[in-house]
Write a protein that holds these residues in place. Structure first.
Motif, mmCIF file in Angstrom:
data_model
loop_
_atom_site.group_PDB
_atom_site.id
_atom_site.type_symbol
_atom_site.label_atom_id
_atom_site.label_comp_id
_atom_site.label_asym_id
_atom_site.label_seq_id
_atom_site.Cartn_x
_atom_site.Cartn_y
_atom_site.Cartn_z
ATOM 1 N N THR A 130 -56.908 -61.470 -50.429
ATOM 2 C CA THR A 130 -56.997 -60.202 -49.695
ATOM 3 C C THR A 130 -58.213 -60.202 -48.787
ATOM 4 O O THR A 130 -58.149 -59.798 -47.623
ATOM 5 C CB THR A 130 -57.094 -59.017 -50.673
ATOM 6 N N ARG A 160 -54.204 -52.498 -40.988
ATOM 7 C CA ARG A 160 -52.787 -52.656 -40.626
ATOM 8 C C ARG A 160 -52.472 -54.121 -40.349
ATOM 9 O O ARG A 160 -51.450 -54.648 -40.809
ATOM 10 C CB ARG A 160 -52.461 -51.796 -39.397
ATOM 11 N N GLY A 163 -52.334 -56.032 -43.530
ATOM 12 C CA GLY A 163 -51.317 -55.615 -44.485
ATOM 13 C C GLY A 163 -51.901 -54.977 -45.738
ATOM 14 O O GLY A 163 -51.324 -55.085 -46.830
ATOM 15 N N VAL A 164 -53.060 -54.321 -45.580
ATOM 16 C CA VAL A 164 -53.695 -53.644 -46.712
ATOM 17 C C VAL A 164 -54.065 -52.222 -46.293
ATOM 18 O O VAL A 164 -53.896 -51.846 -45.136
ATOM 19 C CB VAL A 164 -54.965 -54.400 -47.186
ATOM 20 N N SER A 165 -54.610 -51.458 -47.218
ATOM 21 C CA SER A 165 -55.041 -50.103 -46.900
ATOM 22 C C SER A 165 -56.451 -50.124 -46.309
ATOM 23 O O SER A 165 -57.212 -51.083 -46.525
ATOM 24 C CB SER A 165 -55.051 -49.239 -48.162
#
Length: 202
Positions: free
Chosen positions: A12, A39, A42-44
């Motif tokens: 991550t 974005r 692909g994470v918050s």
């Protein structure tokens, strides 16, 4: 299970770093937002903050880690003597790292000059590694008789670091397209009076 969690955390983190590099390079540091980076990764947005704390911390981490890896590679290239060629190969390898992401590199260069701790110490440590690498190469050159035995290798390495940052700043300001050549020319002039063959007429 712990290993799997650690691997996921590392993956991550790497995804966020790569997304940040791309966003900073394409959109610019000021325009790129944490939400944009999240974005792309692909994470918050919360995950980005959790891993790096702030957008500025993320900026420092992006190129710093690239430079760490690049500098390690550059210092272990194993290029054959003479010293000038060894230094040029090392310099070209490092400047290629800046050249891959010129927009990001220029921003980080400006920011790193005024970085606060702990980043200030980390950037100084990179400079010290570079200095130590050149000092080691110069010491080898003295031992094989390429340079005069009285050459102060520490001062020679300091001169190199000065040339390196002068060329880096010139490149960042758009004043020189080939910083490696600028360093090489300056080093050649500096080494001319330290070369044992020239002094002895060999």
């Amino acid at each position: 299970m712990t290993t799997s969690r650690d691997e996921q955390k590392k993956a991550t983190r790497e995804a966020i770093l790569e997304a940040a590099r791309q966003c900073f390079e394409v959109e610019g540091y000021e325009k790129a937002s944490v939400r944009d980076i999240a974005r792309a990764a692909g994470v918050s947005a919360g995950s980005v903050i959790h891993h790096f704390g702030s957008k500025r911390e993320l900026l420092y981490a992006t190129l710093f880690e690239d430079l760490e890896a690049t500098m390690s590679e550059a210092l272990s290239l194993g290029t054959s003597p003479p010293l000038a060629g060894q230094i040029e190969a090392m310099t070209r390898h490092i400047f290629a790292c800046y050249g891959r992401r010129p927009r990001l590199s220029r921003v980080l260069l400006k920011e790193s000059l005024f970085a606060e701790e702990p980043w200030a110490s980390r950037f100084r440590a990179q400079t010290e590694r570079l200095h130590g690498g050149v000092e080691g190469l110069a010491g080898d050159a003295v031992r094989r008789g390429e340079l005069l035995p009285e050459v102060d290798t520490r001062l020679l390495a300091m001169a190199y670091v000065s040339f390196y940052y002068f060329a880096l700043l010139a490149w960042a300001q758009g004043g020189h397209e080939d910083p490696t050549r600028l360093v090489s020319v300056q080093m050649a002039q500096h080494l001319r009076g330290l070369n044992s063959a020239r002094t002895t007429g060999g």
